[in-house]
Motif scaffolding. Structure first.
Motif, PDB file in Angstrom:
ATOM      1  N   GLY A   1      51.681  26.956  18.654  1.00  0.00           N
ATOM      2  CA  GLY A   1      52.073  26.903  20.058  1.00  0.00           C
ATOM      3  C   GLY A   1      52.023  25.525  20.672  1.00  0.00           C
ATOM      4  N   ILE A   2      51.409  24.567  20.026  1.00  0.00           N
ATOM      5  CA  ILE A   2      51.369  23.206  20.567  1.00  0.00           C
ATOM      6  C   ILE A   2      52.694  22.532  20.246  1.00  0.00           C
ATOM      7  N   THR A   3      53.342  22.042  21.283  1.00  0.00           N
ATOM      8  CA  THR A   3      54.622  21.359  21.153  1.00  0.00           C
ATOM      9  C   THR A   3      54.544  20.039  21.907  1.00  0.00           C
ATOM     10  N   PRO A   4      55.472  19.126  21.648  1.00  0.00           N
ATOM     11  CA  PRO A   4      55.476  17.886  22.426  1.00  0.00           C
ATOM     12  C   PRO A   4      55.589  18.154  23.932  1.00  0.00           C
ATOM     13  N   HIS A   5      56.403  19.143  24.325  1.00  0.00           N
ATOM     14  CA  HIS A   5      56.547  19.447  25.755  1.00  0.00           C
ATOM     15  C   HIS A   5      55.227  19.966  26.342  1.00  0.00           C
ATOM     16  N   LEU A   6      54.556  20.843  25.604  1.00  0.00           N
ATOM     17  CA  LEU A   6      53.273  21.368  26.068  1.00  0.00           C
ATOM     18  C   LEU A   6      52.252  20.242  26.207  1.00  0.00           C
ATOM     19  N   LEU A   7      52.232  19.332  25.241  1.00  0.00           N
ATOM     20  CA  LEU A   7      51.308  18.198  25.315  1.00  0.00           C
ATOM     21  C   LEU A   7      51.646  17.296  26.500  1.00  0.00           C
ATOM     22  N   THR A   8      52.931  17.089  26.738  1.00  0.00           N
ATOM     23  CA  THR A   8      53.343  16.242  27.864  1.00  0.00           C
ATOM     24  C   THR A   8      52.904  16.866  29.174  1.00  0.00           C
ATOM     25  N   ARG A   9      53.154  18.150  29.329  1.00  0.00           N
ATOM     26  CA  ARG A   9      52.753  18.842  30.568  1.00  0.00           C
ATOM     27  C   ARG A   9      51.229  18.811  30.729  1.00  0.00           C
ATOM     28  N   ALA A  10      50.509  19.065  29.658  1.00  0.00           N
ATOM     29  CA  ALA A  10      49.044  19.020  29.713  1.00  0.00           C
ATOM     30  C   ALA A  10      48.564  17.604  30.021  1.00  0.00           C
ATOM     31  N   GLY A  11      49.254  16.609  29.469  1.00  0.00           N
ATOM     32  CA  GLY A  11      48.916  15.223  29.770  1.00  0.00           C
ATOM     33  C   GLY A  11      49.153  14.890  31.228  1.00  0.00           C
ATOM     34  N   ALA A  12      50.226  15.443  31.799  1.00  0.00           N
ATOM     35  CA  ALA A  12      50.516  15.227  33.223  1.00  0.00           C
ATOM     36  C   ALA A  12      49.434  15.858  34.087  1.00  0.00           C
ATOM     37  N   GLU A  13      48.998  17.055  33.714  1.00  0.00           N
ATOM     38  CA  GLU A  13      47.920  17.715  34.453  1.00  0.00           C
ATOM     39  C   GLU A  13      46.616  16.935  34.322  1.00  0.00           C
ATOM     40  N   LEU A  14      46.363  16.431  33.127  1.00  0.00           N
ATOM     41  CA  LEU A  14      45.173  15.612  32.905  1.00  0.00           C
ATOM     42  C   LEU A  14      45.228  14.340  33.755  1.00  0.00           C
ATOM     43  N   ALA A  15      46.395  13.730  33.826  1.00  0.00           N
ATOM     44  CA  ALA A  15      46.558  12.525  34.640  1.00  0.00           C
ATOM     45  C   ALA A  15      46.221  12.800  36.094  1.00  0.00           C
ATOM     46  N   ASP A  16      46.641  13.958  36.596  1.00  0.00           N
ATOM     47  CA  ASP A  16      46.324  14.312  37.981  1.00  0.00           C
ATOM     48  C   ASP A  16      44.826  14.535  38.183  1.00  0.00           C
ATOM     49  N   GLU A  17      44.155  15.023  37.152  1.00  0.00           N
ATOM     50  CA  GLU A  17      42.721  15.304  37.249  1.00  0.00           C
ATOM     51  C   GLU A  17      41.860  14.047  37.120  1.00  0.00           C
ATOM     52  N   VAL A  18      42.172  13.211  36.127  1.00  0.00           N
ATOM     53  CA  VAL A  18      41.263  12.094  35.808  1.00  0.00           C
ATOM     54  C   VAL A  18      41.873  10.717  36.052  1.00  0.00           C
ATOM     55  N   GLY A  19      43.163  10.663  36.339  1.00  0.00           N
ATOM     56  CA  GLY A  19      43.845   9.379  36.511  1.00  0.00           C
ATOM     57  C   GLY A  19      44.694   9.064  35.299  1.00  0.00           C
ATOM     58  N   PHE A  20      45.876   8.542  35.556  1.00  0.00           N
ATOM     59  CA  PHE A  20      46.822   8.261  34.474  1.00  0.00           C
ATOM     60  C   PHE A  20      46.259   7.270  33.469  1.00  0.00           C
ATOM     61  N   ASP A  21      45.504   6.296  33.925  1.00  0.00           N
ATOM     62  CA  ASP A  21      44.959   5.274  33.027  1.00  0.00           C
ATOM     63  C   ASP A  21      43.942   5.841  32.041  1.00  0.00           C
ATOM     64  N   ARG A  22      43.405   7.025  32.307  1.00  0.00           N
ATOM     65  CA  ARG A  22      42.397   7.610  31.426  1.00  0.00           C
ATOM     66  C   ARG A  22      42.965   8.658  30.478  1.00  0.00           C
ATOM     67  N   VAL A  23      44.279   8.833  30.477  1.00  0.00           N
ATOM     68  CA  VAL A  23      44.910   9.807  29.576  1.00  0.00           C
ATOM     69  C   VAL A  23      45.016   9.206  28.180  1.00  0.00           C
ATOM     70  N   THR A  24      44.485   9.936  27.208  1.00  0.00           N
ATOM     71  CA  THR A  24      44.564   9.525  25.803  1.00  0.00           C
ATOM     72  C   THR A  24      44.839  10.753  24.939  1.00  0.00           C
ATOM     73  N   VAL A  25      45.293  10.500  23.742  1.00  0.00           N
ATOM     74  CA  VAL A  25      45.488  11.589  22.791  1.00  0.00           C
ATOM     75  C   VAL A  25      44.137  12.239  22.484  1.00  0.00           C
ATOM     76  N   SER A  26      43.083  11.429  22.398  1.00  0.00           N
ATOM     77  CA  SER A  26      41.743  11.971  22.124  1.00  0.00           C
ATOM     78  C   SER A  26      41.306  12.943  23.209  1.00  0.00           C
ATOM     79  N   GLU A  27      41.511  12.573  24.457  1.00  0.00           N
ATOM     80  CA  GLU A  27      41.123  13.457  25.557  1.00  0.00           C
ATOM     81  C   GLU A  27      41.939  14.750  25.538  1.00  0.00           C
ATOM     82  N   LEU A  28      43.212  14.628  25.225  1.00  0.00           N
ATOM     83  CA  LEU A  28      44.064  15.812  25.145  1.00  0.00           C
ATOM     84  C   LEU A  28      43.624  16.719  23.992  1.00  0.00           C
ATOM     85  N   ALA A  29      43.245  16.129  22.872  1.00  0.00           N
ATOM     86  CA  ALA A  29      42.766  16.919  21.731  1.00  0.00           C
ATOM     87  C   ALA A  29      41.522  17.721  22.129  1.00  0.00           C
ATOM     88  N   ARG A  30      40.638  17.100  22.910  1.00  0.00           N
ATOM     89  CA  ARG A  30      39.458  17.821  23.394  1.00  0.00           C
ATOM     90  C   ARG A  30      39.873  19.016  24.255  1.00  0.00           C
TER      91      ARG A  30
END
Length: 193
Positions: free
Chosen positions: A5-34
């Motif tokens: 179920g993990i797709t590039p689009h799903l990761l992008t959307r989750a990354g966008a949500e993460l950016a809103d939560e923690v700030g765009f500068d703190r978005v990393t693949v490692s944080e998304l993997a967590r």
């Protein structure tokens, strides 16, 4: 192994949500993997690195913002269009501070040319046609509007106006009035330095 179920689009959307939560500068693949409870290596089959992820988030944000702006501009012209367009940027910045920051990511020329950033420029120029600006003044005005819209939203989101009166909403309305007046009375000769 990549979780189903993990797709590039799903990761992008989750990354966008993460950016809103923690700030765009703190978005990393490692944080998304967590967030997905997977190993970092498993995400590299979908994104090359953190820069690729951030670029995808930027493209997503530009597209999302352009869609909102197009909807807001439908059937509007002149000051009404200017205000509607400006409010989209401000509202987006307040609702999605990380995505708004992502929309300002410097993209390589080829990626930028294929992005929704082109739609933003086209919409801004369409608004400016109502003010009879020609080149190079139209380009100067595009840059001015972008600076004001992004700058105000960023400062407001960061709390830059929360410590004094008048209310930032009152200031915003006055700024839009001033921009409209400036665009209607654009100087015909450049100021001397």
């Amino acid at each position: 192994m990549v979780r189903a179920g993990i797709t590039p689009h799903l990761l992008t959307r989750a990354g966008a949500e993460l950016a809103d939560e923690v700030g765009f500068d703190r978005v990393t693949v490692s944080e998304l993997a967590r967030r997905f409870d997977v190993k970092v290596a498993s995400l590299y089959s979908h994104v090359r690195n953190s820069h690729d992820l951030k670029t995808r988030i930027a493209l997503f944000a530009l597209e999302e913002l352009a869609d909102r702006a197009a909807d807001a501009l439908a059937g509007r012209a002149g000051k009404d269009a200017l205000v509607a367009f400006a409010n989209v940027y401000r509202d987006y910045g307040r609702e999605h501070p990380g995505r708004a920051a992502a929309a300002r990511l410097r993209l390589d020329p080829e990626t930028a040319a294929a992005s929704a950033g082109v739609r933003h420029a086209q919409m801004t120029r369409a608004i400016l046609r109502g003010y009879d600006l020609t080149e190079p003044d139209a380009t100067h005005a595009v840059r001015l509007l972008g600076s004001v819209f992004h700058g105000y939203a960023g400062l407001e989101t960061a709390g830059g106006f929360s410590h004094s009166a008048p209310d930032s909403e009152e200031t915003w309305v006055r700024i839009l009035d001033a921009l409209d007046a400036l665009l209607r009375n654009w100087p015909t000769e450049p100021a001397t330095r």
